[in-house]
Write a protein that holds these residues in place. Structure first.
Motif, PDB file in Angstrom:
ATOM      1  N   PHE A   5       0.850  -1.176   0.000  1.00 62.11           N
ATOM      2  CA  PHE A   5       0.000   0.000   0.000  1.00 62.11           C
ATOM      3  C   PHE A   5       0.892   1.234   0.000  1.00 62.11           C
ATOM      4  O   PHE A   5       1.945   1.248   0.652  1.00 62.11           O
ATOM      5  CB  PHE A   5      -0.901   0.028   1.234  1.00 62.11           C
ATOM      6  CG  PHE A   5      -2.009  -0.977   1.216  1.00 62.11           C
ATOM      7  CD1 PHE A   5      -3.215  -0.701   0.576  1.00 62.11           C
ATOM      8  CD2 PHE A   5      -1.851  -2.207   1.833  1.00 62.11           C
ATOM      9  CE1 PHE A   5      -4.236  -1.626   0.556  1.00 62.11           C
ATOM     10  CE2 PHE A   5      -2.873  -3.151   1.827  1.00 62.11           C
ATOM     11  CZ  PHE A   5      -4.065  -2.861   1.176  1.00 62.11           C
ATOM     12  N   VAL A  10      -0.428   7.503   8.047  1.00 61.90           N
ATOM     13  CA  VAL A  10      -0.608   6.169   8.617  1.00 61.90           C
ATOM     14  C   VAL A  10      -1.387   6.238   9.927  1.00 61.90           C
ATOM     15  O   VAL A  10      -1.065   7.030  10.812  1.00 61.90           O
ATOM     16  CB  VAL A  10       0.755   5.487   8.891  1.00 61.90           C
ATOM     17  CG1 VAL A  10       0.565   4.132   9.555  1.00 61.90           C
ATOM     18  CG2 VAL A  10       1.534   5.319   7.603  1.00 61.90           C
ATOM     19  N   VAL A  22      -6.899   1.924   4.961  1.00 65.90           N
ATOM     20  CA  VAL A  22      -5.699   1.169   4.601  1.00 65.90           C
ATOM     21  C   VAL A  22      -5.249   0.289   5.758  1.00 65.90           C
ATOM     22  O   VAL A  22      -4.906  -0.887   5.567  1.00 65.90           O
ATOM     23  CB  VAL A  22      -4.562   2.118   4.153  1.00 65.90           C
ATOM     24  CG1 VAL A  22      -3.293   1.324   3.868  1.00 65.90           C
ATOM     25  CG2 VAL A  22      -4.980   2.889   2.906  1.00 65.90           C
ATOM     26  N   TYR A  23      -5.269   0.844   6.962  1.00 67.10           N
ATOM     27  CA  TYR A  23      -4.843   0.074   8.136  1.00 67.10           C
ATOM     28  C   TYR A  23      -5.714  -1.162   8.339  1.00 67.10           C
ATOM     29  O   TYR A  23      -5.192  -2.273   8.534  1.00 67.10           O
ATOM     30  CB  TYR A  23      -4.892   0.965   9.380  1.00 67.10           C
ATOM     31  CG  TYR A  23      -4.781   0.197  10.682  1.00 67.10           C
ATOM     32  CD1 TYR A  23      -3.564  -0.324  11.105  1.00 67.10           C
ATOM     33  CD2 TYR A  23      -5.912  -0.030  11.471  1.00 67.10           C
ATOM     34  CE1 TYR A  23      -3.468  -1.044  12.285  1.00 67.10           C
ATOM     35  CE2 TYR A  23      -5.824  -0.741  12.649  1.00 67.10           C
ATOM     36  CZ  TYR A  23      -4.603  -1.251  13.057  1.00 67.10           C
ATOM     37  OH  TYR A  23      -4.518  -1.971  14.224  1.00 67.10           O
ATOM     38  N   ALA A  26      -5.153  -3.657   5.412  1.00 65.35           N
ATOM     39  CA  ALA A  26      -3.804  -4.223   5.451  1.00 65.35           C
ATOM     40  C   ALA A  26      -3.666  -5.223   6.594  1.00 65.35           C
ATOM     41  O   ALA A  26      -3.081  -6.309   6.432  1.00 65.35           O
ATOM     42  CB  ALA A  26      -2.772  -3.106   5.588  1.00 65.35           C
ATOM     43  N   TRP A  38       3.544  -1.236   3.737  1.00 57.47           N
ATOM     44  CA  TRP A  38       2.917   0.092   3.621  1.00 57.47           C
ATOM     45  C   TRP A  38       4.032   1.131   3.593  1.00 57.47           C
ATOM     46  O   TRP A  38       4.809   1.260   4.536  1.00 57.47           O
ATOM     47  CB  TRP A  38       1.985   0.326   4.801  1.00 57.47           C
ATOM     48  CG  TRP A  38       1.170   1.593   4.754  1.00 57.47           C
ATOM     49  CD1 TRP A  38       1.337   2.677   3.942  1.00 57.47           C
ATOM     50  CD2 TRP A  38       0.038   1.905   5.582  1.00 57.47           C
ATOM     51  NE1 TRP A  38       0.390   3.629   4.200  1.00 57.47           N
ATOM     52  CE2 TRP A  38      -0.420   3.188   5.194  1.00 57.47           C
ATOM     53  CE3 TRP A  38      -0.643   1.230   6.601  1.00 57.47           C
ATOM     54  CZ2 TRP A  38      -1.510   3.800   5.804  1.00 57.47           C
ATOM     55  CZ3 TRP A  38      -1.717   1.843   7.201  1.00 57.47           C
ATOM     56  CH2 TRP A  38      -2.154   3.111   6.811  1.00 57.47           C
ATOM     57  N   SER A  40       5.093   5.007   3.522  1.00 58.60           N
ATOM     58  CA  SER A  40       4.479   6.241   4.005  1.00 58.60           C
ATOM     59  C   SER A  40       5.550   7.182   4.540  1.00 58.60           C
ATOM     60  O   SER A  40       6.749   6.877   4.509  1.00 58.60           O
ATOM     61  CB  SER A  40       3.468   5.921   5.104  1.00 58.60           C
ATOM     62  OG  SER A  40       2.874   7.101   5.596  1.00 58.60           O
ATOM     63  N   ILE A  58       1.720  -5.636   9.613  1.00 59.22           N
ATOM     64  CA  ILE A  58       1.981  -4.772   8.453  1.00 59.22           C
ATOM     65  C   ILE A  58       3.418  -4.260   8.520  1.00 59.22           C
ATOM     66  O   ILE A  58       3.839  -3.698   9.541  1.00 59.22           O
ATOM     67  CB  ILE A  58       1.032  -3.565   8.439  1.00 59.22           C
ATOM     68  CG1 ILE A  58      -0.427  -4.002   8.583  1.00 59.22           C
ATOM     69  CG2 ILE A  58       1.219  -2.744   7.164  1.00 59.22           C
ATOM     70  CD1 ILE A  58      -1.366  -2.864   8.955  1.00 59.22           C
ATOM     71  N   LEU A  60       5.754  -1.563   7.917  1.00 61.72           N
ATOM     72  CA  LEU A  60       5.732  -0.131   7.632  1.00 61.72           C
ATOM     73  C   LEU A  60       7.110   0.341   7.191  1.00 61.72           C
ATOM     74  O   LEU A  60       8.127   0.004   7.807  1.00 61.72           O
ATOM     75  CB  LEU A  60       5.316   0.655   8.874  1.00 61.72           C
ATOM     76  CG  LEU A  60       3.911   0.413   9.428  1.00 61.72           C
ATOM     77  CD1 LEU A  60       3.680   1.283  10.655  1.00 61.72           C
ATOM     78  CD2 LEU A  60       2.851   0.695   8.376  1.00 61.72           C
TER      79      LEU A  60
END
Length: 377
Positions: A5, A10, A22-23, A26, A38, A40, A58, A60
């Protein structure tokens, strides 16, 4: 699947509809055994100094230090450009089955397109809104540049997801031959059902950022009218923003300050749901919503919702008159009328509101999204 994503904000560091979407998606995709990333802004950097971290399964990836998303209460063009540039190097190191890039703030979609052109991914763009001619209202003559960039972005891929039928309709007015699919936003239905009502009781509740487009001033004016029939009516306004001082002043000028309580921003989501459960009607006077997830949350709490009829308001599609809420014109008199109807019919409408919201449970939404990914592959 290996999924990425792309979105510069976030959750939970930034709390908004797109971030939450999205959170939640995901997290559930990761729970189903997919490898989910993800990319960001690194909102967590000041806390732990790490560029990358894992939260709820996820992965990040922070591409830069935190940057202000807004400039003069509008999304910052500088931030959007910087994010797109900073994104290039880290994402080009990886290969994904699909990259799901959020359409706004545009420029990162072009970086994602380059990634897909190298054969390292299939590009999907998720559209929360399509502005078209609204750009002129938003930026004046400079709106021509926003409109041009938006149209160019829409041509980057045929794999388009819209979060509402209103956005899909707007898209088709620009891109006649597109074959987008609607994957709406959702809620954690079971979690909402588990939360107890707050001890803070109100008749009317609003929750959202206190900005001009939310039209909270019209809500306050409608309270003055409602008060004529319900003298002790209580309205709770949850949220903060640049319009707060003006709205507080308006309530004093109308001599209804004792009927309205400004709660400020609520950090704890459960507290917000508790406030809703101790209310009778939720009012969303906004004229522009890309979806209006708060409508579904309020319905899940058993509340009918009053929304405003406007061409830019996708939340209108979430309400059936007299079933789970009411549609009103952006006038204090009409909103007041719909508020009174909602309060009077709350008990009769409660079960229909809850039934409607259950269709938007995140687990059902992620089923549909995963199917779309597989079909694209």
């Amino acid at each position: 699947m290996k999924i990425a994503f792309i979105y510069d904000a976030v959750y939970p560091w930034v709390k908004g509809g797109a971030e939450k979407r999205v959170y939640e998606l995901a997290k559930r995709l990761a729970q189903r055994g997919n490898e989910v990333h993800w990319y960001s802004i690194g909102w967590w950097w000041p806390e732990n100094g790490k560029k990358d971290m894992v939260i709820d399964g996820i992965h990040l990836h922070g591409v830069s230090n935190p940057i202000n998303l807004y400039s003069d209460d509008r999304r910052s063009i500088k931030e959007a450009l910087l994010f797109a540039l900073k994104l290039f190097t880290p994402i080009m190191k990886e290969k994904f089955d699909v990259v799901d890039c959020q359409g706004f703030p545009f420029f990162s979609c072009f970086t994602a397109k380059i990634h897909s052109m190298t054969g390292k991914s299939r590009l999907i763009i998720t559209l929360h809104e399509v502005w078209g001619d609204y750009w002129y209202e938003y930026l004046g003559k400079l709106g021509i540049f926003g409109k041009f960039i938006e149209r160019t972005m829409l041509g980057l891929t045929d794999n388009l997801i819209t979060v509402s039928y209103k956005t899909q309709k707007d898209l088709r007015e620009i891109k006649k031959s597109e074959k987008s699919i609607v994957i709406p936003n959702g809620i954690d239905f079971n979690h909402i059902q588990s939360i107890k009502p707050s001890e803070e009781i109100s008749d009317i509740i609003f929750a959202g950022r206190l900005i001009k487009e939310k039209n909270v001033d019209i809500l306050i004016k409608s309270i003055q009218i409602v008060k004529q029939k319900i003298p002790n009516v209580r309205c709770m306004i949850v949220g903060d923003g640049p319009e707060r001082s003006k709205l507080e002043e308006l309530s004093f000028n109308l001599k209804i300050q004792d009927n309205i309580e400004f709660m400020g921003f609520t950090e704890n989501y459960n507290d917000l749901i508790g406030y809703m459960k101790s209310s009778s009607v939720f009012v969303l006077p906004s004229i522009r919503e890309g979806f209006g997830i708060v409508v579904i949350e309020a319905n899940a709490c058993g509340l009918p919702v009053v929304v405003v009829n406007h061409k830019m308001n996708a939340a209108v599609d979430l309400v059936q008159d007299g079933i789970n809420g009411f549609k009103a014109d952006a006038l204090p008199e009409d909103i007041a009328d719909k508020i009174i109807k909602s309060i009077e019919n709350k008990e009769k409408m409660e079960s229909k509101c809850i039934d409607n919201s259950e269709e938007y449970d995140w687990n059902k939404i992620v089923d549909a999204l995963e199917k779309v990914y597989m079909e694209i592959l």
